[in-house]
Design an enzyme around this catalytic site. Structure first.
Site, mmCIF file in Angstrom:
data_model
loop_
_atom_site.group_PDB
_atom_site.id
_atom_site.type_symbol
_atom_site.label_atom_id
_atom_site.label_comp_id
_atom_site.label_asym_id
_atom_site.label_seq_id
_atom_site.Cartn_x
_atom_site.Cartn_y
_atom_site.Cartn_z
ATOM 1 N N TYR A 68 -49.493 -17.345 5.231
ATOM 2 C CA TYR A 68 -49.248 -18.797 5.229
ATOM 3 C C TYR A 68 -50.440 -19.564 4.659
ATOM 4 C CZ TYR A 68 -44.681 -18.529 7.345
ATOM 5 O OH TYR A 68 -43.344 -18.286 7.539
ATOM 6 N N ARG A 71 -50.081 -19.645 1.069
ATOM 7 C CA ARG A 71 -49.030 -20.592 0.624
ATOM 8 C C ARG A 71 -49.533 -22.028 0.735
ATOM 9 N NH1 ARG A 71 -43.734 -19.159 3.709
ATOM 10 N NH2 ARG A 71 -42.936 -20.882 2.439
ATOM 11 N N ASN A 102 -37.523 -27.195 1.952
ATOM 12 C CA ASN A 102 -38.880 -26.807 1.570
ATOM 13 C C ASN A 102 -39.880 -27.207 2.636
ATOM 14 O OD1 ASN A 102 -37.726 -25.881 -0.760
ATOM 15 N ND2 ASN A 102 -38.230 -27.697 -1.960
ATOM 16 N N ASP A 104 -43.068 -27.565 1.829
ATOM 17 C CA ASP A 104 -44.213 -28.207 1.169
ATOM 18 C C ASP A 104 -44.081 -29.723 1.296
ATOM 19 O OD1 ASP A 104 -42.509 -27.406 -1.867
ATOM 20 O OD2 ASP A 104 -42.722 -29.437 -1.085
ATOM 21 N N HIS A 119 -36.404 -26.989 7.678
ATOM 22 C CA HIS A 119 -37.092 -25.740 8.006
ATOM 23 C C HIS A 119 -38.550 -25.971 8.359
ATOM 24 C CE1 HIS A 119 -33.787 -23.449 5.664
ATOM 25 N NE2 HIS A 119 -33.425 -23.722 6.894
ATOM 26 N N CYS A 127 -49.253 -24.898 18.626
ATOM 27 C CA CYS A 127 -49.609 -23.697 19.393
ATOM 28 C C CYS A 127 -48.363 -22.835 19.595
ATOM 29 C CB CYS A 127 -50.172 -24.094 20.761
ATOM 30 S SG CYS A 127 -50.414 -22.672 21.844
ATOM 31 N N GLY A 196 -31.887 -26.865 -6.666
ATOM 32 C CA GLY A 196 -32.832 -25.757 -6.520
ATOM 33 C C GLY A 196 -32.690 -24.959 -5.256
ATOM 34 N N THR A 197 -31.441 -24.709 -4.844
ATOM 35 C CA THR A 197 -31.281 -23.824 -3.692
ATOM 36 C C THR A 197 -30.218 -22.781 -3.985
ATOM 37 O OG1 THR A 197 -30.790 -23.646 -1.334
ATOM 38 C CG2 THR A 197 -29.656 -25.405 -2.521
ATOM 39 N N SER A 198 -30.500 -21.575 -3.506
ATOM 40 C CA SER A 198 -29.550 -20.478 -3.721
ATOM 41 C C SER A 198 -28.420 -20.550 -2.691
ATOM 42 C CB SER A 198 -30.272 -19.135 -3.577
ATOM 43 O OG SER A 198 -30.769 -19.025 -2.242
HETATM 44 C C1 BV8 Z 1 -30.805 -19.687 12.849
HETATM 45 C C2 BV8 Z 1 -39.319 -21.622 6.612
HETATM 46 C C3 BV8 Z 1 -29.965 -19.175 14.980
HETATM 47 C C4 BV8 Z 1 -40.148 -20.362 6.703
HETATM 48 C C5 BV8 Z 1 -37.108 -20.773 6.021
HETATM 49 C C6 BV8 Z 1 -29.721 -12.886 12.433
HETATM 50 C C7 BV8 Z 1 -30.351 -13.537 13.495
HETATM 51 C C8 BV8 Z 1 -30.526 -14.921 13.515
HETATM 52 C C9 BV8 Z 1 -30.115 -15.669 12.435
HETATM 53 C C10 BV8 Z 1 -29.521 -15.003 11.381
HETATM 54 C C11 BV8 Z 1 -29.303 -13.636 11.369
HETATM 55 N N1 BV8 Z 1 -28.686 -13.313 10.180
HETATM 56 C C12 BV8 Z 1 -28.525 -14.422 9.450
HETATM 57 C C13 BV8 Z 1 -29.004 -15.440 10.163
HETATM 58 C C14 BV8 Z 1 -29.070 -16.796 9.783
HETATM 59 C C15 BV8 Z 1 -30.426 -16.958 9.101
HETATM 60 C C16 BV8 Z 1 -30.165 -16.789 7.628
HETATM 61 O O1 BV8 Z 1 -29.523 -17.640 7.053
HETATM 62 N N2 BV8 Z 1 -30.641 -15.664 7.047
HETATM 63 C C17 BV8 Z 1 -30.400 -15.432 5.632
HETATM 64 C C18 BV8 Z 1 -31.522 -14.551 5.075
HETATM 65 C C19 BV8 Z 1 -29.043 -14.741 5.501
HETATM 66 N N3 BV8 Z 1 -30.864 -18.282 9.449
HETATM 67 C C20 BV8 Z 1 -31.772 -18.449 10.417
HETATM 68 O O2 BV8 Z 1 -32.363 -17.568 10.989
HETATM 69 C C21 BV8 Z 1 -31.994 -19.901 10.794
HETATM 70 N N4 BV8 Z 1 -31.918 -20.020 12.213
HETATM 71 O O3 BV8 Z 1 -29.784 -19.340 12.334
HETATM 72 O O4 BV8 Z 1 -30.978 -19.757 14.193
HETATM 73 C C22 BV8 Z 1 -30.419 -19.334 16.363
HETATM 74 C C23 BV8 Z 1 -29.790 -20.263 17.168
HETATM 75 C C24 BV8 Z 1 -30.207 -20.382 18.480
HETATM 76 C C25 BV8 Z 1 -31.290 -19.619 18.941
HETATM 77 C C26 BV8 Z 1 -31.933 -18.710 18.082
HETATM 78 C C27 BV8 Z 1 -31.506 -18.565 16.776
HETATM 79 C C28 BV8 Z 1 -33.375 -20.349 10.378
HETATM 80 C C29 BV8 Z 1 -33.518 -20.185 8.881
HETATM 81 C C30 BV8 Z 1 -34.848 -20.815 8.457
HETATM 82 C C31 BV8 Z 1 -35.682 -19.775 7.735
HETATM 83 N N5 BV8 Z 1 -36.894 -20.423 7.257
HETATM 84 N N6 BV8 Z 1 -38.227 -21.418 5.646
HETATM 85 C C32 BV8 Z 1 -41.041 -20.190 5.503
HETATM 86 O O5 BV8 Z 1 -40.914 -20.965 4.531
HETATM 87 O O6 BV8 Z 1 -41.898 -19.262 5.547
HETATM 88 S S1 BV8 Z 1 -35.920 -20.472 4.865
HETATM 89 C C33 BV8 Z 1 -36.710 -20.351 3.356
HETATM 90 O O7 BV8 Z 1 -35.875 -19.571 2.549
HETATM 91 C C34 BV8 Z 1 -36.824 -21.652 2.636
HETATM 92 O O8 BV8 Z 1 -37.147 -22.710 3.481
HETATM 93 C C35 BV8 Z 1 -35.480 -21.820 1.995
HETATM 94 O O9 BV8 Z 1 -34.627 -22.535 2.811
HETATM 95 C C36 BV8 Z 1 -35.003 -20.402 1.913
HETATM 96 C C37 BV8 Z 1 -34.968 -19.960 0.481
HETATM 97 O O10 BV8 Z 1 -33.858 -20.529 -0.014
HETATM 98 P P1 BV8 Z 1 -33.954 -21.494 -1.288
HETATM 99 O O11 BV8 Z 1 -34.718 -22.723 -0.978
HETATM 100 O O12 BV8 Z 1 -32.577 -21.640 -1.763
HETATM 101 O O13 BV8 Z 1 -34.828 -20.710 -2.313
HETATM 102 P P2 BV8 Z 1 -34.361 -19.446 -3.109
HETATM 103 O O14 BV8 Z 1 -35.569 -18.802 -3.634
HETATM 104 O O15 BV8 Z 1 -33.397 -18.672 -2.285
HETATM 105 O O16 BV8 Z 1 -33.534 -20.057 -4.320
HETATM 106 C C38 BV8 Z 1 -34.216 -20.856 -5.257
HETATM 107 C C39 BV8 Z 1 -33.119 -21.455 -6.096
HETATM 108 O O17 BV8 Z 1 -33.740 -22.348 -7.028
HETATM 109 C C40 BV8 Z 1 -32.346 -20.431 -6.913
HETATM 110 O O18 BV8 Z 1 -30.971 -20.730 -6.855
HETATM 111 C C41 BV8 Z 1 -32.875 -20.639 -8.339
HETATM 112 O O19 BV8 Z 1 -31.873 -20.411 -9.310
HETATM 113 C C42 BV8 Z 1 -33.232 -22.088 -8.310
HETATM 114 N N7 BV8 Z 1 -34.289 -22.489 -9.232
HETATM 115 C C43 BV8 Z 1 -35.321 -21.746 -9.699
HETATM 116 N N8 BV8 Z 1 -36.098 -22.516 -10.501
HETATM 117 C C44 BV8 Z 1 -35.538 -23.760 -10.518
HETATM 118 C C45 BV8 Z 1 -34.390 -23.749 -9.710
HETATM 119 N N9 BV8 Z 1 -33.617 -24.826 -9.517
HETATM 120 C C46 BV8 Z 1 -33.977 -25.955 -10.156
HETATM 121 N N10 BV8 Z 1 -35.068 -26.052 -10.945
HETATM 122 C C47 BV8 Z 1 -35.858 -24.981 -11.148
HETATM 123 N N11 BV8 Z 1 -36.937 -25.071 -11.943
#
Ligand code: BV8
Length: 257
Positions: A68, A71, A102, A104, A119, A127, A196-198
């Site tokens: 972190y 980052r 995001n 940031d 997020h 803490c 910009g989100t997948s």
């Molecule tokens: C929850 C902070 C439930 C951290 C992030 C098992 C157990 C529990 C939950 C789950 C599970 N299985 C699945 C889940 C749900 C899980 C989830 O969705 N997992 C995914 C992997 C399937 N979700 C969770 O866990 C969430 N919590 O469900 O809680 C619960 C309820 C009660 C009690 C307990 C639990 C929490 C999810 C939050 C995760 N934290 N960020 C950190 O940053 O370190 S998510 C993190 O990844 C980012 O914040 C962002 O949201 C995500 C990445 O996604 P994107 O932003 O879309 O980025 P990505 O790289 O994927 O895509 C980029 C896009 O941009 C692409 O499409 C690309 O084409 C495009 N691009 C590239 N360049 C450009 C562009 N677009 C425009 N212009 C450009 N130049």
């Protein structure tokens, strides 16, 4: 204006309550790696299950903290791009609300108000035990160091609390208020832009569906097709820093600077 699809320009012209949902791609042209971009994506370099989860923190706090810090240093060195700046200068006759996945602060540094960081935020330190916010000094470390001990919590007994980044980890519940604000902003909009989100991370990825269910047009701005493309009204294969300025410029006077 060159390059803006006419149907997208028409929707933007008519819109007065615009909600913009941004993801990692919004910051890509600022040099902040996305999670999935094959070249720079953090997920291609680090397994999120190894780093962005409570288990990882419990297993190897110093490694996760070092990741972190790297980052945070990267975001500090980055600048808002033309896409961030375009959102901040959208014509005054429309109210633009930003919901971001995001962690940031580039929207804020471009002059936008962000109504929800669904997020969390990298530097909203707190803490990991008593949950109190921490605004003390944080040594941001330096590149190439794989482990750094996080600062101790000044309120917890020695050795108990450690300072963590204020982000939502995978498997952690989302903070309720920001997500509620995001849902309201999507439901109340007369246009939603998804930039910009997948659309892979839930429940944030469900926000555009809420808009569609409420009959609100959804425009995707992304150079690639995503899991959200099928549910969007229009999908514009362009980038945040190219498409958004072109759109705002095409909206003409009142677009700010
Ligand atoms: C929850 C902070 C439930 C951290 C992030 C098992 C157990 C529990 C939950 C789950 C599970 N299985 C699945 C889940 C749900 C899980 C989830 O969705 N997992 C995914 C992997 C399937 N979700 C969770 O866990 C969430 N919590 O469900 O809680 C619960 C309820 C009660 C009690 C307990 C639990 C929490 C999810 C939050 C995760 N934290 N960020 C950190 O940053 O370190 S998510 C993190 O990844 C980012 O914040 C962002 O949201 C995500 C990445 O996604 P994107 O932003 O879309 O980025 P990505 O790289 O994927 O895509 C980029 C896009 O941009 C692409 O499409 C690309 O084409 C495009 N691009 C590239 N360049 C450009 C562009 N677009 C425009 N212009 C450009 N130049």
């Amino acid at each position: 204006m060159a390059g803006v699809p006419s149907e997208i320009l028409e929707l933007a012209r008519r819109a007065r309550r615009i909600t913009v949902l941004t993801g990692a791609g919004m910051s890509a042209e600022s040099g902040v790696p996305t999670f999935r971009d094959a070249q720079t994506g953090l997920w291609s370099r680090y397994n999120p299950e190894d780093l962005a989860t409570p288990d990882a923190w419990a297993r190897d706090r110093d490694l996760v903290w070092a990741w972190y810090l790297g980052r945070i240093r990267g975001v500090r060195a980055a600048r808002p791009n033309a896409g961030h700046r375009a959102l901040a200068r959208w014509p005054q006759h429309a109210h633009v609300r930003i919901v971001t996945q995001n962690v940031d602060d580039l929207h804020e540094r471009a002059g936008s108000e962000v109504i929800a960081h669904v997020h969390g935020a990298l530097v909203a330190f707190r803490c990991d035990t008593c949950d109190r916010p921490f605004d003390g000094e944080v040594d941001l470390g330096s590149d190439g160091v794989e482990r750094y001990p996080p600062p101790p919590c000044p309120h917890c007994p020695p050795g108990r609390g450690h300072i963590r980044p204020g982000v939502v980890w995978f498997g952690e519940a989302m903070p309720v208020e920001p997500f509620e604000r995001a849902v309201d902003a999507v439901r109340d909009a007369d246009l939603v832009l998804v930039v910009g989100t997948s659309g892979m991370v839930y429940p944030a990825a469900s926000l555009p569906d809420l808009a569609r269910a409420a009959g609100v047009p959804v425009i995707e701005i992304n150079p690639s097709e995503t899991g959200l493309t099928w549910s969007c009204t229009h999908s514009w294969r362009t980038t945040a820093a190219v498409g958004l300025p072109a759109l705002v410029d095409a909206l003409g006077p009142g677009s700010g600077d």
